[in-house]
Motif scaffolding. Structure first.
Motif, PDB file in Angstrom:
ATOM      1  N   UNK A 167       0.832  -1.199   0.000  1.00 14.25           N
ATOM      2  CA  UNK A 167       0.000   0.000   0.000  1.00 14.25           C
ATOM      3  C   UNK A 167       0.873   1.258   0.000  1.00 14.25           C
ATOM      4  N   UNK A 168       0.796   2.078  -1.050  1.00  9.92           N
ATOM      5  CA  UNK A 168       1.618   3.289  -1.096  1.00  9.92           C
ATOM      6  C   UNK A 168       1.118   4.385  -0.158  1.00  9.92           C
ATOM      7  N   UNK A 169      -0.080   4.247   0.365  1.00  9.74           N
ATOM      8  CA  UNK A 169      -0.644   5.242   1.280  1.00  9.74           C
ATOM      9  C   UNK A 169      -0.663   4.761   2.726  1.00  9.74           C
ATOM     10  N   UNK A 170       0.102   3.740   3.030  1.00  8.74           N
ATOM     11  CA  UNK A 170       0.059   3.123   4.352  1.00  8.74           C
ATOM     12  C   UNK A 170       0.392   4.118   5.465  1.00  8.74           C
ATOM     13  N   UNK A 171       1.464   4.885   5.320  1.00  8.23           N
ATOM     14  CA  UNK A 171       1.873   5.808   6.381  1.00  8.23           C
ATOM     15  C   UNK A 171       0.819   6.889   6.613  1.00  8.23           C
ATOM     16  N   UNK A 172       0.244   7.404   5.534  1.00  9.50           N
ATOM     17  CA  UNK A 172      -0.771   8.434   5.675  1.00  9.50           C
ATOM     18  C   UNK A 172      -2.023   7.881   6.359  1.00  9.50           C
ATOM     19  N   UNK A 173      -2.397   6.644   6.023  1.00  9.77           N
ATOM     20  CA  UNK A 173      -3.568   6.027   6.656  1.00  9.77           C
ATOM     21  C   UNK A 173      -3.319   5.742   8.136  1.00  9.77           C
ATOM     22  N   UNK A 174      -2.115   5.334   8.479  1.00 10.52           N
ATOM     23  CA  UNK A 174      -1.798   5.086   9.890  1.00 10.52           C
ATOM     24  C   UNK A 174      -1.832   6.380  10.687  1.00 10.52           C
ATOM     25  N   UNK A 175      -1.356   7.461  10.085  1.00 10.37           N
ATOM     26  CA  UNK A 175      -1.409   8.748  10.785  1.00 10.37           C
ATOM     27  C   UNK A 175      -2.860   9.233  10.926  1.00 10.37           C
ATOM     28  N   UNK A 176      -3.691   8.982   9.927  1.00 13.10           N
ATOM     29  CA  UNK A 176      -5.101   9.344  10.021  1.00 13.10           C
ATOM     30  C   UNK A 176      -5.782   8.544  11.123  1.00 13.10           C
ATOM     31  N   UNK A 177      -5.490   7.260  11.216  1.00 14.61           N
ATOM     32  CA  UNK A 177      -6.053   6.423  12.281  1.00 14.61           C
ATOM     33  C   UNK A 177      -5.579   6.913  13.650  1.00 14.61           C
ATOM     34  N   UNK A 178      -4.315   7.292  13.731  1.00 13.38           N
ATOM     35  CA  UNK A 178      -3.767   7.805  14.987  1.00 13.38           C
ATOM     36  C   UNK A 178      -4.453   9.108  15.393  1.00 13.38           C
ATOM     37  N   UNK A 179      -4.684  10.004  14.426  1.00 13.09           N
ATOM     38  CA  UNK A 179      -5.389  11.246  14.735  1.00 13.09           C
ATOM     39  C   UNK A 179      -6.817  10.967  15.202  1.00 13.09           C
ATOM     40  N   UNK A 180      -7.471   9.980  14.593  1.00 14.53           N
ATOM     41  CA  UNK A 180      -8.824   9.615  15.015  1.00 14.53           C
ATOM     42  C   UNK A 180      -8.815   9.051  16.441  1.00 14.53           C
ATOM     43  N   UNK A 181      -7.849   8.200  16.739  1.00 14.17           N
ATOM     44  CA  UNK A 181      -7.745   7.651  18.100  1.00 14.17           C
ATOM     45  C   UNK A 181      -7.469   8.756  19.115  1.00 14.17           C
ATOM     46  N   UNK A 182      -6.587   9.676  18.772  1.00 13.76           N
ATOM     47  CA  UNK A 182      -6.287  10.786  19.677  1.00 13.76           C
ATOM     48  C   UNK A 182      -7.512  11.670  19.902  1.00 13.76           C
ATOM     49  N   UNK A 183      -8.277  11.892  18.846  1.00 14.92           N
ATOM     50  CA  UNK A 183      -9.497  12.684  18.982  1.00 14.92           C
ATOM     51  C   UNK A 183     -10.480  11.995  19.927  1.00 14.92           C
ATOM     52  N   UNK A 184     -10.669  10.696  19.741  1.00 13.90           N
ATOM     53  CA  UNK A 184     -11.604   9.967  20.601  1.00 13.90           C
ATOM     54  C   UNK A 184     -11.140   9.966  22.054  1.00 13.90           C
ATOM     55  N   UNK A 185      -9.852   9.809  22.270  1.00 13.84           N
ATOM     56  CA  UNK A 185      -9.333   9.742  23.641  1.00 13.84           C
ATOM     57  C   UNK A 185      -9.278  11.127  24.297  1.00 13.84           C
ATOM     58  N   UNK A 186      -8.755  12.114  23.582  1.00 21.36           N
ATOM     59  CA  UNK A 186      -8.532  13.432  24.180  1.00 21.36           C
ATOM     60  C   UNK A 186      -9.786  14.295  24.205  1.00 21.36           C
ATOM     61  N   UNK A 187     -10.476  14.380  23.088  1.00 19.14           N
ATOM     62  CA  UNK A 187     -11.617  15.292  22.985  1.00 19.14           C
ATOM     63  C   UNK A 187     -12.916  14.666  23.496  1.00 19.14           C
ATOM     64  N   UNK A 188     -13.116  13.388  23.174  1.00 19.51           N
ATOM     65  CA  UNK A 188     -14.391  12.720  23.543  1.00 19.51           C
ATOM     66  C   UNK A 188     -14.289  11.969  24.856  1.00 19.51           C
ATOM     67  N   UNK A 189     -13.087  11.700  25.317  1.00 21.67           N
ATOM     68  CA  UNK A 189     -12.905  10.976  26.565  1.00 21.67           C
ATOM     69  C   UNK A 189     -13.285   9.517  26.499  1.00 21.67           C
ATOM     70  N   UNK A 190     -13.256   8.921  25.321  1.00 25.85           N
ATOM     71  CA  UNK A 190     -13.640   7.515  25.156  1.00 25.85           C
ATOM     72  C   UNK A 190     -12.466   6.585  25.459  1.00 25.85           C
ATOM     73  N   UNK A 191     -12.806   5.385  25.833  1.00 23.95           N
ATOM     74  CA  UNK A 191     -11.800   4.334  26.028  1.00 23.95           C
ATOM     75  C   UNK A 191     -11.489   3.746  24.657  1.00 23.95           C
ATOM     76  N   UNK A 192     -10.262   3.889  24.203  1.00 25.01           N
ATOM     77  CA  UNK A 192      -9.908   3.450  22.858  1.00 25.01           C
ATOM     78  C   UNK A 192      -9.305   2.051  22.821  1.00 25.01           C
ATOM     79  N   UNK A 193      -9.311   1.357  23.935  1.00 30.38           N
ATOM     80  CA  UNK A 193      -8.698   0.022  23.984  1.00 30.38           C
ATOM     81  C   UNK A 193      -9.446  -0.962  23.082  1.00 30.38           C
ATOM     82  N   UNK A 194     -10.713  -0.700  22.787  1.00 29.40           N
ATOM     83  CA  UNK A 194     -11.473  -1.586  21.891  1.00 29.40           C
ATOM     84  C   UNK A 194     -11.021  -1.454  20.435  1.00 29.40           C
ATOM     85  N   UNK A 195     -10.384  -0.332  20.102  1.00 24.46           N
ATOM     86  CA  UNK A 195      -9.949  -0.086  18.724  1.00 24.46           C
ATOM     87  C   UNK A 195      -8.524  -0.565  18.470  1.00 24.46           C
ATOM     88  N   UNK A 196      -7.815  -0.947  19.514  1.00 24.27           N
ATOM     89  CA  UNK A 196      -6.402  -1.305  19.352  1.00 24.27           C
ATOM     90  C   UNK A 196      -6.191  -2.765  19.088  1.00 24.27           C
TER      91      UNK A 196
END
Length: 119
Positions: free
Chosen positions: A90-119
């Motif tokens: 996948x030539x877009x692998x790094x960009x997709x991983x960073x997008x997933x990381x930003x989504x996880x950070x948003x859920x954890x920091x802004x929404x206060x959700x437990x992200x252990x189910x997504x890992x």
């Protein structure tokens, strides 16, 4: 009084041949720019802002946390072929991983959700 002229250094003595100046040309061994067909898509993914919890959850669900599909295809105990990890293909692998990381950070920091189910 000190003579300032004795302590000044001529700039051409310190100039490095690879450092460009206004009159310098591009060195012959400089890397040439390659045409990147995926650059607009990379740029779009990198600049995508995650501001919606539902979008963040969908991104975390759709983008896998690990490289999927690394397999050895075997028949009767003999390996027929090897499927490499998709991250190497996948030539877009790094960009997709960073997008997933930003989504996880948003859920954890802004929404206060437990992200252990997504890992």
């Amino acid at each position: 009084m000190m003579n300032v002229a004795s302590y000044t250094v001529i700039s051409s003595e310190l100039a490095h041949p690879e450092i460009e100046s206004k009159n310098a040309t591009i060195p012959k061994n400089a890397p040439k720019k390659k045409f990147d067909l995926l650059r607009p898509l990379r740029h779009w993914i990198d600049n995508l802002k995650v501001k919606d919890p539902q979008l963040a959850r969908h991104l975390c669900y759709l983008i896998p946390a690990q490289c999927p599909f690394e397999r050895d295809v075997k028949v009767l105990g003999r390996t027929l072929f090897h499927i490499p990890p998709m991250c190497k293909i996948n030539p877009l692998y790094e960009e997709l991983m960073m997008l997933r990381f930003r989504a996880l950070c948003y859920l954890a920091d802004e929404c206060g959700e437990d992200i252990s189910a997504y890992c």
